[in-house]
Write a protein that holds these residues in place. Structure first.
Motif, PDB file in Angstrom:
ATOM      1  N   VAL A   1     -75.216 -45.555 -23.453  1.00  0.00           N
ATOM      2  CA  VAL A   1     -75.385 -44.122 -23.643  1.00  0.00           C
ATOM      3  C   VAL A   1     -74.079 -43.430 -23.275  1.00  0.00           C
ATOM      4  O   VAL A   1     -73.242 -43.997 -22.562  1.00  0.00           O
ATOM      5  CB  VAL A   1     -76.535 -43.558 -22.777  1.00  0.00           C
ATOM      6  CG1 VAL A   1     -77.861 -44.164 -23.196  1.00  0.00           C
ATOM      7  CG2 VAL A   1     -76.274 -43.838 -21.298  1.00  0.00           C
ATOM      8  N   GLY A   2     -73.913 -42.209 -23.767  1.00  0.00           N
ATOM      9  CA  GLY A   2     -72.687 -41.493 -23.475  1.00  0.00           C
ATOM     10  C   GLY A   2     -72.865 -39.998 -23.464  1.00  0.00           C
ATOM     11  O   GLY A   2     -73.832 -39.459 -24.023  1.00  0.00           O
ATOM     12  N   LEU A   3     -71.932 -39.317 -22.822  1.00  0.00           N
ATOM     13  CA  LEU A   3     -71.895 -37.866 -22.738  1.00  0.00           C
ATOM     14  C   LEU A   3     -70.604 -37.381 -23.380  1.00  0.00           C
ATOM     15  O   LEU A   3     -69.561 -38.030 -23.256  1.00  0.00           O
ATOM     16  CB  LEU A   3     -71.956 -37.435 -21.269  1.00  0.00           C
ATOM     17  CG  LEU A   3     -72.161 -35.952 -20.958  1.00  0.00           C
ATOM     18  CD1 LEU A   3     -73.505 -35.481 -21.501  1.00  0.00           C
ATOM     19  CD2 LEU A   3     -72.088 -35.724 -19.452  1.00  0.00           C
ATOM     20  N   ARG A   4     -70.688 -36.241 -24.085  1.00  0.00           N
ATOM     21  CA  ARG A   4     -69.532 -35.689 -24.775  1.00  0.00           C
ATOM     22  C   ARG A   4     -69.301 -34.238 -24.363  1.00  0.00           C
ATOM     23  O   ARG A   4     -70.246 -33.476 -24.207  1.00  0.00           O
ATOM     24  CB  ARG A   4     -69.735 -35.734 -26.305  1.00  0.00           C
ATOM     25  CG  ARG A   4     -69.945 -37.134 -26.878  1.00  0.00           C
ATOM     26  CD  ARG A   4     -68.675 -37.935 -26.800  1.00  0.00           C
ATOM     27  NE  ARG A   4     -68.805 -39.255 -27.369  1.00  0.00           N
ATOM     28  CZ  ARG A   4     -69.118 -40.343 -26.676  1.00  0.00           C
ATOM     29  NH1 ARG A   4     -69.336 -40.250 -25.361  1.00  0.00           N
ATOM     30  NH2 ARG A   4     -69.216 -41.523 -27.245  1.00  0.00           N
ATOM     31  N   TYR A   5     -68.014 -33.888 -24.193  1.00  0.00           N
ATOM     32  CA  TYR A   5     -67.632 -32.498 -23.985  1.00  0.00           C
ATOM     33  C   TYR A   5     -66.500 -32.187 -24.942  1.00  0.00           C
ATOM     34  O   TYR A   5     -65.460 -32.852 -24.929  1.00  0.00           O
ATOM     35  CB  TYR A   5     -67.182 -32.242 -22.546  1.00  0.00           C
ATOM     36  CG  TYR A   5     -66.825 -30.799 -22.305  1.00  0.00           C
ATOM     37  CD1 TYR A   5     -67.812 -29.851 -22.089  1.00  0.00           C
ATOM     38  CD2 TYR A   5     -65.495 -30.386 -22.334  1.00  0.00           C
ATOM     39  CE1 TYR A   5     -67.489 -28.516 -21.886  1.00  0.00           C
ATOM     40  CE2 TYR A   5     -65.160 -29.050 -22.138  1.00  0.00           C
ATOM     41  CZ  TYR A   5     -66.163 -28.117 -21.915  1.00  0.00           C
ATOM     42  OH  TYR A   5     -65.837 -26.799 -21.726  1.00  0.00           O
ATOM     43  N   MET A   6     -66.693 -31.158 -25.783  1.00  0.00           N
ATOM     44  CA  MET A   6     -65.698 -30.822 -26.797  1.00  0.00           C
ATOM     45  C   MET A   6     -64.632 -29.926 -26.186  1.00  0.00           C
ATOM     46  O   MET A   6     -64.861 -28.757 -25.890  1.00  0.00           O
ATOM     47  CB  MET A   6     -66.357 -30.155 -28.005  1.00  0.00           C
ATOM     48  CG  MET A   6     -65.440 -30.065 -29.207  1.00  0.00           C
ATOM     49  SD  MET A   6     -66.269 -29.551 -30.736  1.00  0.00           S
ATOM     50  CE  MET A   6     -67.294 -30.997 -31.068  1.00  0.00           C
ATOM     51  N   LEU A   7     -63.447 -30.490 -25.998  1.00  0.00           N
ATOM     52  CA  LEU A   7     -62.341 -29.767 -25.385  1.00  0.00           C
ATOM     53  C   LEU A   7     -61.724 -28.750 -26.340  1.00  0.00           C
ATOM     54  O   LEU A   7     -61.236 -27.704 -25.919  1.00  0.00           O
ATOM     55  CB  LEU A   7     -61.263 -30.752 -24.939  1.00  0.00           C
ATOM     56  CG  LEU A   7     -61.687 -31.804 -23.911  1.00  0.00           C
ATOM     57  CD1 LEU A   7     -60.583 -32.838 -23.757  1.00  0.00           C
ATOM     58  CD2 LEU A   7     -61.986 -31.154 -22.577  1.00  0.00           C
ATOM     59  N   ASN A   8     -61.721 -29.070 -27.623  1.00  0.00           N
ATOM     60  CA  ASN A   8     -61.098 -28.222 -28.626  1.00  0.00           C
ATOM     61  C   ASN A   8     -61.997 -28.221 -29.861  1.00  0.00           C
ATOM     62  O   ASN A   8     -62.040 -29.190 -30.603  1.00  0.00           O
ATOM     63  CB  ASN A   8     -59.700 -28.760 -28.964  1.00  0.00           C
ATOM     64  CG  ASN A   8     -58.927 -27.873 -29.918  1.00  0.00           C
ATOM     65  OD1 ASN A   8     -59.467 -27.281 -30.841  1.00  0.00           O
ATOM     66  ND2 ASN A   8     -57.628 -27.778 -29.687  1.00  0.00           N
ATOM     67  N   GLU A   9     -62.717 -27.123 -30.045  1.00  0.00           N
ATOM     68  CA  GLU A   9     -63.712 -27.077 -31.115  1.00  0.00           C
ATOM     69  C   GLU A   9     -63.061 -27.068 -32.493  1.00  0.00           C
ATOM     70  O   GLU A   9     -63.626 -27.619 -33.442  1.00  0.00           O
ATOM     71  CB  GLU A   9     -64.609 -25.856 -30.940  1.00  0.00           C
ATOM     72  CG  GLU A   9     -65.520 -25.954 -29.710  1.00  0.00           C
ATOM     73  CD  GLU A   9     -66.562 -24.853 -29.664  1.00  0.00           C
ATOM     74  OE1 GLU A   9     -67.211 -24.616 -30.708  1.00  0.00           O
ATOM     75  OE2 GLU A   9     -66.715 -24.242 -28.598  1.00  0.00           O
ATOM     76  N   LYS A  10     -61.893 -26.465 -32.617  1.00  0.00           N
ATOM     77  CA  LYS A  10     -61.243 -26.434 -33.927  1.00  0.00           C
ATOM     78  C   LYS A  10     -60.781 -27.825 -34.347  1.00  0.00           C
ATOM     79  O   LYS A  10     -60.945 -28.231 -35.490  1.00  0.00           O
ATOM     80  CB  LYS A  10     -60.059 -25.466 -33.917  1.00  0.00           C
ATOM     81  CG  LYS A  10     -59.457 -25.219 -35.293  1.00  0.00           C
ATOM     82  CD  LYS A  10     -58.398 -24.149 -35.242  1.00  0.00           C
ATOM     83  CE  LYS A  10     -57.859 -23.847 -36.633  1.00  0.00           C
ATOM     84  NZ  LYS A  10     -58.873 -23.268 -37.535  1.00  0.00           N
TER      85      LYS A  10
END
Length: 412
Positions: free
Chosen positions: A376-385
């Motif tokens: 399993v994993g977790l994601r955080y979008m640092l740069n949406e563009k």
């Protein structure tokens, strides 16, 4: 588990600071054309079954070399890290598109002062041993938070230079071209090998290379490749839709620097299947690749191996090179989903993968044994563009293998 919590806390405590560096790029109005390079640096602290605890810095770079309406974004990732196993790992990998996607340039540059255990070839019971007689099993190196005993490691220096030039065919997503590939292993010190003990302690690396008449201290592959690539992904770092397929046939002759003359075939497919028109981040991703020695003899560490794909992201849960052989097939499927109702900052993944490898020298056939893993994993979008993701995964595999993996952009 305590180490996992500490690493996770430090990692995501950094997000507030890191997000500041991405805000300027995210604020670019929709439809505008910026020629600048978006850089997203993150400090690294992670654990890996081969490397132990890892410290350093990783940066993602994204830019566009033409009008964004008809030019795909270019992406590169660079990293410099040091580990508790006294390893120095550096790399720069890039996927660049020229204006109107007229050319696609692929770069893979690495230098490592590193070490790893060397198992038996193929998948199955033979691959669980470190010595030819079956002793020194892998029970001590499945715990990613315990330093691997140095006596089980093979130390070496590694240098890679890959550069591929692909020309777009007419107005399609098909690219054709040539590449140059150099892999050099040097200063090899096989700690388990002991030719003076009684009985001798023979490692799989030593047994394989000597049977082929190849040096056990240093060797290289240097070759030219023919390439065909189809790429319709909407983003190379974090696709929501599209397909990717590649065929690479590499010829490594002695007269341009190879230790042995041989040919190697790489085939790869990636597909992204959206599950919701309203939430494109809700999707199933599939990855399949095969790597095959098609002629000649290849030095042990140059053989197809798990984790030695271009992005070094295959086989989450296992050590780099955990499975190796003359033929290797890998498949992975991942469910990716948003964790917020209306935003895409946070996301999660669930993945499963399988690998099979052969050993022609020991009559282990491809698909006779398959090793599975999942996580399993977790994601955080640092740069949406740019869709730059910080990824945090934990995987479990067979024989107790497990690992914690931190990275930038999706695994595939």
């Amino acid at each position: 588990m305590k180490t996992i919590r500490i690493v996770a806390m430090i990692t995501f405590a950094m997000i507030g600071f890191i997000n500041l560096s991405a805000q300027e790029t995210d604020s670019i109005p929709e439809g505008s054309y910026s020629k600048g390079v978006s850089i997203t640096p993150i400090p690294v602290i992670a654990a890996n079954p081969t490397l132990g605890i890892v410290f350093g810095v990783t940066s993602s770079f994204s830019w566009t070399m033409g009008n964004p309406k008809n030019t795909s974004p270019s992406v590169a990732v660079g990293s410099l890290t040091y580990t508790t196993n006294n390893q120095l790992i550096s790399y720069l990998r890039g996927n660049a598109f020229l204006s109107e996607d007229s050319w696609n340039l692929l770069t893979d540059l690495r230098f490592q002062i590193t070490s790893q255990p060397t198992y038996g070839l193929g998948t199955g019971p033979r691959s669980n041993t470190l010595l030819v007689d079956g002793s020194e099993g892998d029970v001590n190196i499945n715990n990613p938070y315990k330093k691997t005993p140095s006596r089980q490691m093979m130390e070496y220096n590694f240098f890679r230079l890959y550069q591929t030039f692909l020309k777009r065919y007419q107005d399609t997503r098909l690219f054709l071209g040539l590449g140059y590939h150099l892999d050099m292993f040097s200063s090899i010190d096989d700690h388990l090998l002991d030719l003076e003990s009684d009985p001798n302690r023979i490692t799989h690396h030593y047994a394989y290379n000597t049977s082929k008449g190849i040096s056990t201290k240093s060797y290289a592959l240097s070759g030219i490749s023919l390439n065909a690539l189809f790429d319709s992904r909407d983003n190379t770092a974090n696709p929501y839709k599209g397909r990717y397929a590649m065929i690479n046939w590499r010829v490594n002759p002695k007269f341009i620097g190879s230790t042995t003359t041989n040919t190697i075939l790489w085939t790869e497919y990636r597909g992204y299947f959206n599950l919701s028109e309203e939430r494109p981040r809700n999707l199933i991703a599939v990855w399949l690749y095969g790597n095959f020695v098609t002629s000649g003899d290849v030095p042990y560490m140059n053989l197809p191996a798990l984790g030695w794909d271009t992005a070094s992201r295959s086989g989450r849960a296992y050590t780099f090179g955990r499975f190796r052989g003359e033929d290797l097939v890998y498949v992975e499927s991942e469910y990716r989903f948003p964790l917020q109702k209306d935003k895409d900052k946070w996301g999660g993944v669930v993945f499963v993968n399988a690998v099979s490898a052969s050993s022609r020298t020991e009559d282990v056939n491809l698909f006779s044994h398959i090793n599975l893993a999942g996580g399993v994993g977790l994601r955080y979008m640092l740069n949406e563009k740019a869709r730059t993701n910080l990824t945090l995964d934990y995987g479990w595999g067979t024989n107790g293998s497990q690992g914690f993996f931190l990275g930038l952009n999706e695994a595939f």
